[in-house]
Write a protein that holds these residues in place. Structure first.
Motif, short mmCIF file in Angstrom:
data_model
loop_
_atom_site.label_atom_id
_atom_site.label_comp_id
_atom_site.label_asym_id
_atom_site.label_seq_id
_atom_site.Cartn_x
_atom_site.Cartn_y
_atom_site.Cartn_z
N SER A 40 0.85 -1.37 -0.18
CA SER A 40 0.04 0.04 -0.06
C SER A 40 0.77 1.35 -0.16
N ILE A 41 0.20 2.26 -0.41
CA ILE A 41 1.08 3.53 -0.28
C ILE A 41 1.30 4.03 1.05
N GLY A 42 0.42 3.56 1.91
CA GLY A 42 0.68 4.01 3.35
C GLY A 42 2.07 3.15 3.96
N ILE A 43 2.34 2.26 3.51
CA ILE A 43 3.66 1.26 3.97
C ILE A 43 4.66 2.02 3.08
N VAL A 44 4.61 2.52 1.98
CA VAL A 44 5.67 3.11 1.32
C VAL A 44 5.79 4.51 2.11
N LEU A 45 4.99 5.17 2.59
CA LEU A 45 5.27 6.44 3.19
C LEU A 45 5.97 5.81 4.57
N TRP A 46 5.48 4.99 5.16
CA TRP A 46 5.98 4.87 6.49
C TRP A 46 7.36 4.13 6.56
N ASN A 47 7.77 3.52 5.30
CA ASN A 47 9.24 3.18 5.19
C ASN A 47 10.45 4.63 4.96
N SER A 48 9.60 5.78 4.81
CA SER A 48 10.48 7.01 5.08
C SER A 48 10.55 7.27 6.32
N TRP A 49 11.80 7.69 6.56
CA TRP A 49 12.37 8.27 7.81
C TRP A 49 11.64 9.50 8.02
N ILE A 50 11.53 10.48 6.96
CA ILE A 50 10.79 11.50 6.97
C ILE A 50 9.31 11.64 7.76
N TYR A 51 8.58 10.55 7.15
CA TYR A 51 7.13 10.39 7.83
C TYR A 51 7.41 9.97 9.14
N LYS A 52 8.30 8.91 9.41
CA LYS A 52 8.36 8.34 10.83
C LYS A 52 8.76 9.54 11.92
N GLY A 53 9.61 10.53 11.17
CA GLY A 53 10.25 11.72 12.01
C GLY A 53 9.01 12.59 12.24
N ALA A 54 8.09 12.79 11.29
CA ALA A 54 7.03 13.75 11.52
C ALA A 54 6.29 13.13 12.51
N CYS A 55 5.88 12.02 12.61
CA CYS A 55 4.78 11.32 13.62
C CYS A 55 5.43 11.50 14.77
N PHE A 56 6.73 11.21 15.14
CA PHE A 56 7.39 11.23 16.39
C PHE A 56 7.40 12.67 16.83
N GLY A 57 7.65 13.67 15.79
CA GLY A 57 7.66 14.96 15.98
C GLY A 57 6.24 15.71 16.69
N ILE A 58 5.14 15.06 15.94
CA ILE A 58 3.74 15.53 16.37
C ILE A 58 3.66 15.09 17.86
N SER A 59 4.22 13.74 18.17
CA SER A 59 3.89 13.65 19.73
C SER A 59 5.00 14.30 20.62
N VAL A 60 6.09 14.57 20.02
CA VAL A 60 6.91 15.27 20.91
C VAL A 60 6.30 16.72 20.98
N ALA A 61 5.77 17.28 20.22
CA ALA A 61 4.95 18.64 20.38
C ALA A 61 4.05 18.44 21.25
N GLY A 62 3.25 17.47 21.27
CA GLY A 62 2.20 17.45 22.37
C GLY A 62 2.94 17.39 23.75
N LEU A 63 4.00 16.67 23.89
CA LEU A 63 4.68 16.70 25.01
C LEU A 63 5.16 17.94 25.42
#
Length: 248
Positions: A40-63
């Motif tokens: 899926s396109i989602g897995i293609v995105l997920w394999n990108s460190w940019i996508y993973k970093g953005a997700c982690f960054g959103i959580s860090v912003a909440g923290l």
């Protein structure tokens, strides 16, 4: 029973169990991971460190939002109490001059980053809708309590300060200085839970893709560091007075 009383009753119950109810997200996350398709396109995105970093960054912003609250507020407010509503003073300065419920905004961002780490748009949409319904009751109950205690002061503040989406104008400087020690004392568990959830979700997705549980080096190192921080700060909090701050 009128809607007002019903909302208050539901808000009281949800407020009391708010530390545990989000755990129901775990089985839903497992189901969502099972829906992932390796091509899926989602897995293609997920394999990108940019996508993973953005997700982690959103959580860090909440923290960070939570830390900005905890670092400035006085004792008796913005706590983890669950038995009853408590507000020794009305917070209207600092981040509370931008939004009335910044803790719940911070919580949303922390959870949203983890939810987005599972690359399914429908899962993020369902989570956001359920989160709003869930916390709307709690926010309503808290505001009824504060309205009854502070009356016109609360009404005046609520008229110019949004409930959940910040308005970046009219900022008022906090009355107290920022206490990093207070942040360490009160937010270490949230930080540890956030990192642990990312690690667990990552392992689940890797299992869905490869058929085996993979504990990747960077996530392993992050979890080990987070565990060390958690144990250290919890020991200092429980066994010493190092993290005690007068008036906080």
């Amino acid at each position: 029973m009128g809607l007002r009383e019903e909302f208050e009753q539901q808000g009281d119950w949800l407020f009391r169990w708010r530390s545990y109810i989000p755990l129901v997200l775990i089985p839903f996350a497992a189901i969502a991971v099972a829906f992932l398709s390796t091509g899926s396109i989602g897995i293609v995105l997920w394999n990108s460190w940019i996508y993973k970093g953005a997700c982690f960054g959103i959580s860090v912003a909440g923290l960070i939002v939570r830390c900005l609250i905890i670092g400035y507020v006085p004792a008796g407010t913005s706590g983890r109490n669950t038995k009853e509503q408590k507000a020794d003073s009305l917070n209207t300065k600092g981040i509370y001059s931008l939004v009335r419920h910044p803790l719940y905004l911070g919580n949303y961002l922390m959870f949203l980053g983890i939810v987005l780490y599972i690359p399914l748009a429908w899962f993020a949409i369902i989570f956001s809708l359920l989160y709003w319904i869930y916390y709307e009751r709690i926010m309503f109950r808290e505001e009824e309590f504060i309205r009854g205690k502070y009356g016109d002061t609360f009404v005046a503040w609520s008229k110019k300060t949004p409930a959940f989406i910040p308005r970046f104008s009219g900022y008022k400087k906090p009355a107290l200085s920022f206490s990093f020690v207070n942040v360490l004392r009160r937010e270490y568990s949230g930080f540890y839970a956030m990192v642990t959830m990312f690690v667990v979700v990552h392992m689940g997705i890797m299992w869905r893709i490869t058929g085996v549980y993979v504990f990747e080096r960077w996530w392993f190192l992050a979890w080990v560091c987070a565990t060390g921080i958690y144990i250290t700060l919890r020991t200092l909090k429980k066994k010493t007075q190092v993290l005690r701050v007068d008036g906080r």
